[in-house]
Scaffold this motif. Structure first.
Motif, PDB file in Angstrom:
ATOM      1  N   ARG A 191       0.837  -1.203   0.000  1.00 36.44           N
ATOM      2  CA  ARG A 191       0.000   0.000   0.000  1.00 36.44           C
ATOM      3  C   ARG A 191       0.873   1.254   0.000  1.00 36.44           C
ATOM      4  O   ARG A 191       0.481   2.289  -0.529  1.00 36.44           O
ATOM      5  N   ALA A 193       3.918   1.356  -1.354  1.00 32.58           N
ATOM      6  CA  ALA A 193       4.860   1.325  -2.477  1.00 32.58           C
ATOM      7  C   ALA A 193       4.190   1.816  -3.758  1.00 32.58           C
ATOM      8  O   ALA A 193       2.966   1.876  -3.853  1.00 32.58           O
ATOM      9  N   GLU A 194       5.018   2.182  -4.697  1.00 33.85           N
ATOM     10  CA  GLU A 194       4.549   2.540  -6.041  1.00 33.85           C
ATOM     11  C   GLU A 194       3.947   1.285  -6.685  1.00 33.85           C
ATOM     12  O   GLU A 194       4.585   0.246  -6.711  1.00 33.85           O
ATOM     13  N   PRO A 195       2.716   1.370  -7.214  1.00 36.23           N
ATOM     14  CA  PRO A 195       2.142   0.163  -7.846  1.00 36.23           C
ATOM     15  C   PRO A 195       2.979  -0.274  -9.047  1.00 36.23           C
ATOM     16  O   PRO A 195       3.571   0.559  -9.742  1.00 36.23           O
ATOM     17  N   ALA A 238       6.505  -3.992  -3.378  1.00 33.06           N
ATOM     18  CA  ALA A 238       5.548  -3.868  -4.474  1.00 33.06           C
ATOM     19  C   ALA A 238       5.154  -5.233  -5.045  1.00 33.06           C
ATOM     20  O   ALA A 238       4.084  -5.390  -5.621  1.00 33.06           O
TER      21      ALA A 238
END
Lengths: 323, 323
Positions: A191, A193-195, A238
């Motif tokens: 949540r 982290a960068e998707p 991620a």
């Protein structure tokens, strides 16, 4: 010849969405509409308003065309409750207990019941029965004997015998994944982290393999790995959700494939999710599990025909639904 | 003789709560305070403010008394990160890597690290290691060889060998139960029902037995029963959460007791939750699993003594922590 004429208004009406089809003979889709009005997210005016807003103009343009619906619209929280049809259930059994709700103008909406498994392993489905009828209509070779897998919030594994749902199991894999991601410590690193732009397939495969190799110890003592592997740096935050997805789907396959099924194994559903299952199946030694798509209109059509809503010609257009 | 004099300020500082003890020799509790200031729910001013507000008057009244803390306060999201101590870990290993954080006035708070299991089954604990040291201090017979079970959000099953944590497993039973109740369809009927005045033990026992009898098929295909049994009327909505609790604890015991443990089996933790586990253990053929309580002050005391915070006399008061 002109355009095929509309013969049926068919609704797939679930918890979170409503999809409406305008169908011609042989379930040919003339038009389709999607609305976010699942039974838990209705517009002001409730079920009647959602129905008329979605398909009112079809009804005005084609007076007398019958309407049928499947899914949670027939549940206790739905428009009208359509009591479950007991197993074994096929299109005939379902058609026999279709319920009706008044939609004004001397017309009714027909509502297809769900299916109930009684006895020592009670279970229910609602909506999937219509997809299954559609799949058996699209691929008659499955009717004699097959094992159908319908991934989703509550994934169903369904034994088909002689054209009917003989028995089935439910795995809550989709809902479990969703709440673990959104509400537990396992989802927290991802949540923040960068998707990722695409699924982390190696992390997914790692999760599947881990459960496959865990054997009968299964998921319970391994779920926390989605955290401890992030903490020890061998799993990227991620990627952790794809690893978790692999653990959960792996557990489902480990249990469901324990006694190697001899039947044709076929996936029914949306491409991305079924693709995930196909990868996991391959890791469990089933590399060629195929997928059937767009089953809902065919299922709604077949059951409407069985229920006599389409007149003699349409009904006889699908004689193969009788085993 | 007068009152025993304070020798240690000892904190059990977790995610959701802070508990502080003022201890005299032999971990006698002179005073105790609870605050809702877990590391995720700190007051304005953060860790220092929470610390001084909770125990500042103890420090003023007893200058020079050392302070020690265990739990998530030493995590990456804590006051200062205390790196995990690798297994096997006992009080000596833990004491050796205690960290310090400045608390003003030329004083420090000592922070006990968590324990890390490396290798093929990576795992972590933080806070439980101190409870375990406390339990082994209170019941020296367990030191040689025991299997300790610490129910909670993340339940730990810990193999003790020669006074140290040899290896351990984590079951996310508590967190899983919580999110299934609050966020899934399984909790919905109970959320709408009048809460029960007491646990529905027959429903709990039914859940445990169901998983025990399911054998290696386990929880995955049976979790949805918490819904289908309500739908078919054989499980009352208000009882469904205790049934679900039985399923989840049953799954944990099914897996963890698969190879019947020969060791002394002991529960550590809060009475109500341990009572639930005791009932489930009895259904699995272990009717006499006892419980040890109030382990935290003893654990904090033993590790402080090992770390030399209590001077020679106190340290020698617990020579039995050396195997």
């Amino acid at each position: 010849m002109g355009l095929p004429s509309p013969r049926l208004i068919a609704l797939d009406w679930g918890t979170s969405a409503l999809r409406a089809y305008l169908l011609a003979d042989d379930a040919t889709v003339l038009d389709v509409r999607s609305r976010p009005w699942g039974i838990m997210h209705l517009p002001p005016g409730g079920f009647p308003a959602a129905f008329h807003d979605t398909v009112g103009d079809w009804r005005d343009a084609h007076p007398g065309v019958p309407a049928i619906a499947a899914g949670m619209v027939g549940s206790a929280q739905g428009w009208v409750e359509a009591a479950y049809c007991p197993c074994p259930a096929g299109p005939q059994e379902l058609a026999r207990v279709v319920r009706q709700v008044d939609i004004g103008g001397n017309a009714v909406l027909h509502i297809i019941p769900g299916v109930e498994q009684r006895g020592a392993a009670p279970n229910v489905m609602r909506g999937e029965e219509t997809q299954i009828v559609g799949a058996l209509g699209l691929d008659p070779a499955l009717r004699e004997r097959a094992l159908l897998v319908l991934p989703g919030t509550h994934c169903k594994w369904v034994d088909i015998r002689a054209g009917r749902i003989e028995r089935f199991e439910t795995f809550m894999t989709g809902e479990l994944f969703s709440v673990l991601c959104e509400h537990t410590i396992l989802g927290r690193p991802a949540r923040a982290a960068e998707p990722l732009p695409a699924p982390a397939w190696p992390a997914f495969a790692r999760g599947v393999d881990l459960i496959r190799e865990a054997g009968e110890r299964g998921l319970a003592p391994n779920l926390f790995l989605a955290r401890s592997l992030v903490l020890n740096g061998t799993l990227q935050p991620a990627e952790s959700l794809d690893f978790l997805s692999g653990l959960l789907i792996g557990e489902e396959l480990r249990v469901a494939l324990r006694n190697s099924p001899a039947d044709s194994l076929v996936l029914i559903g949306e491409a991305a999710l079924c693709g995930r299952y196909q990868r996991a199946f391959a890791q469990f030694g089933y590399p060629d599990v195929r997928r059937i798509e767009n089953v809902s209109p065919a299922g709604l059509w077949h059951i409407a025909a069985m229920a006599g809503l389409l007149g003699a010609s349409a009904s006889s257009a699908s004689p193969e639904t009788t085993p």
